[in-house]
Design an enzyme around this catalytic site. Structure first.
Site, PDB file in Angstrom:
ATOM      1  N   ASP A 171       0.847  -1.198   0.000  1.00 27.74           N
ATOM      2  CA  ASP A 171       0.000   0.000   0.000  1.00 27.74           C
ATOM      3  C   ASP A 171       0.887   1.256   0.000  1.00 27.74           C
ATOM      4  OD1 ASP A 171      -2.499   1.182  -0.012  1.00 27.74           O
ATOM      5  OD2 ASP A 171      -2.760   1.114   2.160  1.00 27.74           O
ATOM      6  N   HIS A 256      -4.416   2.530  -7.137  1.00 25.96           N
ATOM      7  CA  HIS A 256      -5.612   2.154  -6.377  1.00 25.96           C
ATOM      8  C   HIS A 256      -6.802   1.828  -7.288  1.00 25.96           C
ATOM      9  CE1 HIS A 256      -3.523   3.099  -2.660  1.00 25.96           C
ATOM     10  NE2 HIS A 256      -4.504   2.481  -2.036  1.00 25.96           N
ATOM     11  N   HIS A 259      -6.285  -1.674  -8.320  1.00 24.15           N
ATOM     12  CA  HIS A 259      -6.724  -2.498  -7.172  1.00 24.15           C
ATOM     13  C   HIS A 259      -8.241  -2.676  -7.209  1.00 24.15           C
ATOM     14  CE1 HIS A 259      -8.760  -2.551  -3.271  1.00 24.15           C
ATOM     15  NE2 HIS A 259      -7.812  -3.374  -2.869  1.00 24.15           N
ATOM     16  N   HIS A 273      -5.360  -5.985   0.620  1.00 21.62           N
ATOM     17  CA  HIS A 273      -5.402  -4.701  -0.091  1.00 21.62           C
ATOM     18  C   HIS A 273      -4.038  -4.340  -0.711  1.00 21.62           C
ATOM     19  CE1 HIS A 273      -6.507  -0.447  -0.729  1.00 21.62           C
ATOM     20  NE2 HIS A 273      -5.356  -0.138  -0.152  1.00 21.62           N
TER      21      HIS A 273
HETATM   22 ZN   LIG Z   1      -4.528   1.853  -0.032  1.00 18.09          ZN
END
Ligand SMILES: [Zn+2]
Length: 368
Positions: A171, A256, A259, A273
């Site tokens: 992340d 993101h 993702h 994540h």
């Molecule tokens: Zn994140």
């Protein structure tokens, strides 16, 4: 055009830092709602009582039921009202942290966040990700202020499974590259509308990236043995503080969105994540036509600490053309942060970048 930097009121980190919670709590109120999992509740409440000294704080403990959803937020608000709560303490992982922030916001009271893992950059931000009761993404709740106090006990974080720390690095890996894209494009920050990022946000995002490259592997090896070293302290700060400040004030971009795109494939649900965000970062770099030396550096980092560099490592074996097309379409849906890129991004461009990233990752693995 105005620039904005957001940050929590206080950030405290260190081995046994939990033993300082009483003095910070006493600054914020006298009746706490303490929420978290069973283990978090027990060590927090002991530490609060032990570290209060002369002062007294009433502390109502309420076990978190596991989902950051409206039902749970409303339940905790009712409990808070019934107990005359004047501040909230939320201890655990991303979901309980986001729930605590939302409850404190609705109650208009301060909040102390006590992360027990360093898996995401949720602790410092003024944002809660709300899910449905069944755990499907519902909406982002943008809050008017950041948590009043974030307290991270590195000894507690080092006891958690190492996968969480590695995912937090994934992340944090995106932070610099997404902030860099936002600085280049000068489009409004998707979370707070400001533009362009402050110099401080860019510098913190850069420090976050440099810290990962310098300390990532050492920290992973230490946490595998459940010990805290200076590298573990550095990575916990990168994953929690630097990544939090960097993403919120630097802005989000392609990583993101990729993702979010992958969440349409059931096969990716078993991954954390940060694992998906790491592959998203590689895809963003390929999509943007970044220099090979940058891509190689990120590939090497991911491979070294155990973050996915290809689709197979993301749990997606032999995907069909249609599946990757679906991911690319979800990645470029309206409102996605990939549209912060300095050129117009289409689903076809993302589709091509995913296949090319997968090929590069596979090639890298052969040579590594
Ligand atoms: Zn994140």
């Amino acid at each position: 055009m105005s620039r904005m930097l957001l940050a929590p009121g206080r950030y405290i980190q260190g081995v046994d830092a939990i033993n300082e919670i009483g003095s910070h709590a006493a600054n914020l109120g006298s009746k706490a709602l303490l929420t978290g999992g069973k283990r978090a509740l027990s060590f927090c409440s002991k530490a609060i009582q032990a570290s209060l000294g002369e002062k007294e704080i009433g502390c109502h403990e309420e076990k978190f039921t596991g989902e950051c959803c409206d039902t749970e937020i409303n339940r905790l608000i009712e409990v808070s009202k019934a107990n005359g709560t004047d501040f909230v303490i939320s201890a655990g992982g991303g979901k309980v942290i986001d729930t605590g922030k939302a409850v404190a916001h609705e109650m208009k009271v301060p909040v102390i966040i006590v992360p027990t893992i360093a898996a995401t950059d949720a602790p410092c931000s003024a944002l809660s990700v709300i899910y449905t009761d069944e755990g499907v993404f519902d909406r982002y709740l943008v809050l008017p202020k950041n948590p009043d106090c974030v307290l991270v006990d590195t000894a507690v974080v080092a006891q958690a499974p190492v996968n969480y720390l590695v995912s937090g690095m994934g992340d944090a890996l995106a932070t610099f590259w997404e902030a860099d894209t936002c600085a280049k494009s000068c489009k409004p920050n998707a979370l707070n509308g400001s533009t362009p990022p402050t110099l401080s946000a860019i510098a913190l995002a850069r420090l976050c990236y440099d810290t990962l490259l310098e300390h990532g592997l050492q920290a992973k090896l230490a946490v595998e043995r459940k010990v805290v070293t200076p590298s573990v302290e550095a990575i916990v700060e990168a994953n929690t503080l630097l990544s939090g400040l960097g993403f919120e004030s630097g802005g989000l971009a392609g990583s993101h969105s990729v993702h979010n795109g992958f969440t349409v494939l059931e096969a990716s649900h078993g991954k954390l994540h940060g694992q998906k965000v790491a592959f998203g970062t590689l895809t963003q770099l390929v999509l943007e036509g970044r220099p090979s030396k940058d891509i190689q550096e990120v590939l090497n980092f991911c491979h070294t600490v155990g973050l996915p560099v290809c689709l197979e490592e993301l749990g997606i074996d032999n995907p069909t053309k249609e599946e990757i097309r679906q991911v690319a379409e979800a990645t470029t849906a309206e409102g996605e942060t990939i549209h912060s890129t300095w050129f117009t991004v289409t689903a076809s461009m993302v589709e091509a970048a995913i296949w090319a990233t997968d090929a590069m990752g596979q090639e890298f693995r052969k040579g590594a």
